[in-house]
Design an enzyme around this catalytic site. Sequence first.
Site, PDB file in Angstrom:
ATOM      1  N   HIS A 231       7.025  -7.141  13.262  1.00  0.00           N
ATOM      2  CA  HIS A 231       7.682  -6.065  14.018  1.00  0.00           C
ATOM      3  C   HIS A 231       7.124  -4.684  13.647  1.00  0.00           C
ATOM      4  O   HIS A 231       7.848  -3.702  13.636  1.00  0.00           O
ATOM      5  CB  HIS A 231       9.210  -6.141  13.890  1.00  0.00           C
TER       6      HIS A 231
ATOM      7  N   HIS B  30       1.850  -7.547   3.856  1.00  0.00           N
ATOM      8  CA  HIS B  30       1.674  -6.089   3.863  1.00  0.00           C
ATOM      9  C   HIS B  30       2.371  -5.457   2.665  1.00  0.00           C
ATOM     10  O   HIS B  30       3.403  -5.931   2.214  1.00  0.00           O
ATOM     11  CB  HIS B  30       2.124  -5.425   5.164  1.00  0.00           C
TER      12      HIS B  30
END
Lengths: 132, 283
Positions: free
Chosen positions: B12, B196
């Site tokens: 997202h 990430h």
Amino acid sequence: MTRKPKEYDDIPGTFVFDADRSRQGYWLNQFCISLSKEENRQAFRDDPEAHMAKFKMTEDQKQAIRDRDWNRLLELGGNIYYTSKLGAFDGIVFQDLAAMMSGMSRDDYRKMMVDGGRSPDGNRYKSEWEKK
Amino acid sequence: MAKITAGIACSHVPAIGVAMDQHITEQPYWVPVFEGFEYSREWNKKNKPDVVFLVYNDHCTAFDASVIPTFALGCAAEFTPADEGWGPRPVPVVKNHQEFASHIAQSLVLDEFDITIMNEMDVDHGLTVPLSVMFGDKTPEDDWGTLVIPLAVNVVQYPAPTANRCYALGQAIRRAVDSWDEDINVHIYGTGGMSHQLQAQRAGLINATWDQQFMDILVNEPEKARKISHVEFLRETGSEGIEMVMWLVMRGALDEKVTEVHRHYHVPASNTAVGHLILENHA
């Protein structure tokens, strides 16, 4: 009370935002998140010290804000989703903030990401960084 | 009877929403990201859900540091896209199937998942970006084309709920959906990830090998995926990679055997590895 050692303490270049950091950084984070609202951004623009004084931060935390010392903010209990609001206040986009925290130039960081990002190899344990 | 016919995993990354909102998806940087969503949008039209059960995390938008629920279920009639400091995304208001959401809330609590009930909540990019990925460009005047039940999971303050607990919650959501006596098509989304790290000196960490292996075991050997430890997520996929526990909620709500009909993986979108799966459930 001193902070107990954690099983993730040996990950290099990372501040895991756990309960200890959350307690330490509570007012710092609430200050940062206040900047999501325009009225608070205006107050901070008009008088930075007066706006900071509304939150019960330590002098070290306030100094790190004045210095925009992004890693120090994390060390003092800040969380990136909060401190990035201070970055946004300064007009810094997230990727450039990441570059600053990792000590790279904006262009070098962007190139690293386009080339596949920072490899996990050599970046899993603090001991690997100490050898460098 | 309500049926979960598909599970969808999707990053997202806020920049994906920004790229759509600013109409720059044709730029060379973004083309490979959005090419991987073309199949998904066609598939989504053919398999249109009545309700999307959307597992995501709030990024200090609805919840600042003062309230940190581990699992918060949206039971309001609708959810407004939030102003995250740059003005709200120009996308439709998210509408709930309120009766169904209340049924799920009750079923989960009686099933011993003590969730928080949200009767007012704004939703941030964590929820709206996956909808944009699957439903394409929409304006605030449009309708998303589906009702949405949001489930916000804390992944900001460590520890997030474990992969195992998320998987078990998915199983409980499945029981709640299966016991709803209305003939509707339900999709479940697990969002966030993949590898990430957004903070400190190690920012920019990406582990494509790990991400691909995670997708393999999530699809085919979920009993292995549910055992992944928090420290493995942190070390191997970066401090924010731990969002992937939310994919386990999605997987837990599906059958043991599923059909992977689509996979997309690309590095980078901003600081993040984009991962996306469509899994068909045959129950």
